[in-house]
Design a protein around this motif. Structure first.
Motif, PDB file in Angstrom:
ATOM      1  N   ARG A  92      58.145  46.168  79.646  1.00  0.00           N
ATOM      2  CA  ARG A  92      57.125  46.063  80.691  1.00  0.00           C
ATOM      3  C   ARG A  92      57.659  46.597  82.016  1.00  0.00           C
ATOM      4  NH1 ARG A  92      55.583  41.734  84.270  1.00  0.00           N
ATOM      5  NH2 ARG A  92      53.447  42.091  84.945  1.00  0.00           N
ATOM      6  N   ARG A  93      58.898  46.227  82.345  1.00  0.00           N
ATOM      7  CA  ARG A  93      59.505  46.704  83.593  1.00  0.00           C
ATOM      8  C   ARG A  93      59.622  48.227  83.589  1.00  0.00           C
ATOM      9  NH1 ARG A  93      64.756  44.783  83.349  1.00  0.00           N
ATOM     10  NH2 ARG A  93      65.451  46.836  82.757  1.00  0.00           N
ATOM     11  N   ARG A  94      59.897  48.795  82.417  1.00  0.00           N
ATOM     12  CA  ARG A  94      60.027  50.251  82.304  1.00  0.00           C
ATOM     13  C   ARG A  94      58.673  50.942  82.120  1.00  0.00           C
ATOM     14  NH1 ARG A  94      64.911  52.481  81.245  1.00  0.00           N
ATOM     15  NH2 ARG A  94      63.900  54.087  80.016  1.00  0.00           N
ATOM     16  N   LYS A  95      57.596  50.158  82.127  1.00  0.00           N
ATOM     17  CA  LYS A  95      56.240  50.670  81.919  1.00  0.00           C
ATOM     18  C   LYS A  95      56.098  51.359  80.558  1.00  0.00           C
ATOM     19  CE  LYS A  95      55.179  51.166  86.856  1.00  0.00           C
ATOM     20  NZ  LYS A  95      55.855  49.989  87.223  1.00  0.00           N
TER      21      LYS A  95
END
Length: 116
Positions: A92-95
């Motif tokens: 999620r953080r890295r999309k």
């Protein structure tokens, strides 16, 4: 219900054993591009995650199958669920897409709930 749980346990165990083993193998350039999240971790961290995945994959099947310390099966599934929460947060953080992480998390929750 027991057959369903066995199917989920075996699929979950196989997925994590294979994924864990994959973290110990050298990557081709194509695989490196598909697993760009590895750049966020050291090689030792990736191998530690792989070892936890292999142990959890074995632990989600073997104790219940042998009847030796079957309490370890839901504990292993809970541990794999925690790994998937962490993995989903990284993606999620890295999309990046993290649907597979959520499916594996759901499978782990089914095993925990069904084997307690």
């Amino acid at each position: 219900m027991d057959v369903f749980l066995w199917v989920v346990q075996i699929l979950l165990g196989a997925a994590f054993v294979l994924s864990g083993i994959g973290k110990f193998l050298p990557l081709s350039e194509r695989m490196r591009q598909q697993q760009a999240y590895r750049d966020d971790f050291t090689d030792a961290q990736i191998k530690a995650i792989g070892a936890l995945e292999v142990l959890g994959g074995i632990g989600v099947v073997l104790p219940w199958a042998t009847g030796i310390a079957p309490v370890l099966t839901p504990l292993a599934a809970a541990g794999l669920g925690l790994i998937m929460i962490g993995a989903a947060l990284v993606h999620r953080r890295r999309k990046e897409a993290f649907t597979v992480n959520l499916v594996l998390l759901a499978m782990a929750v089914v095993v925990v709930a069904g084997r307690i």
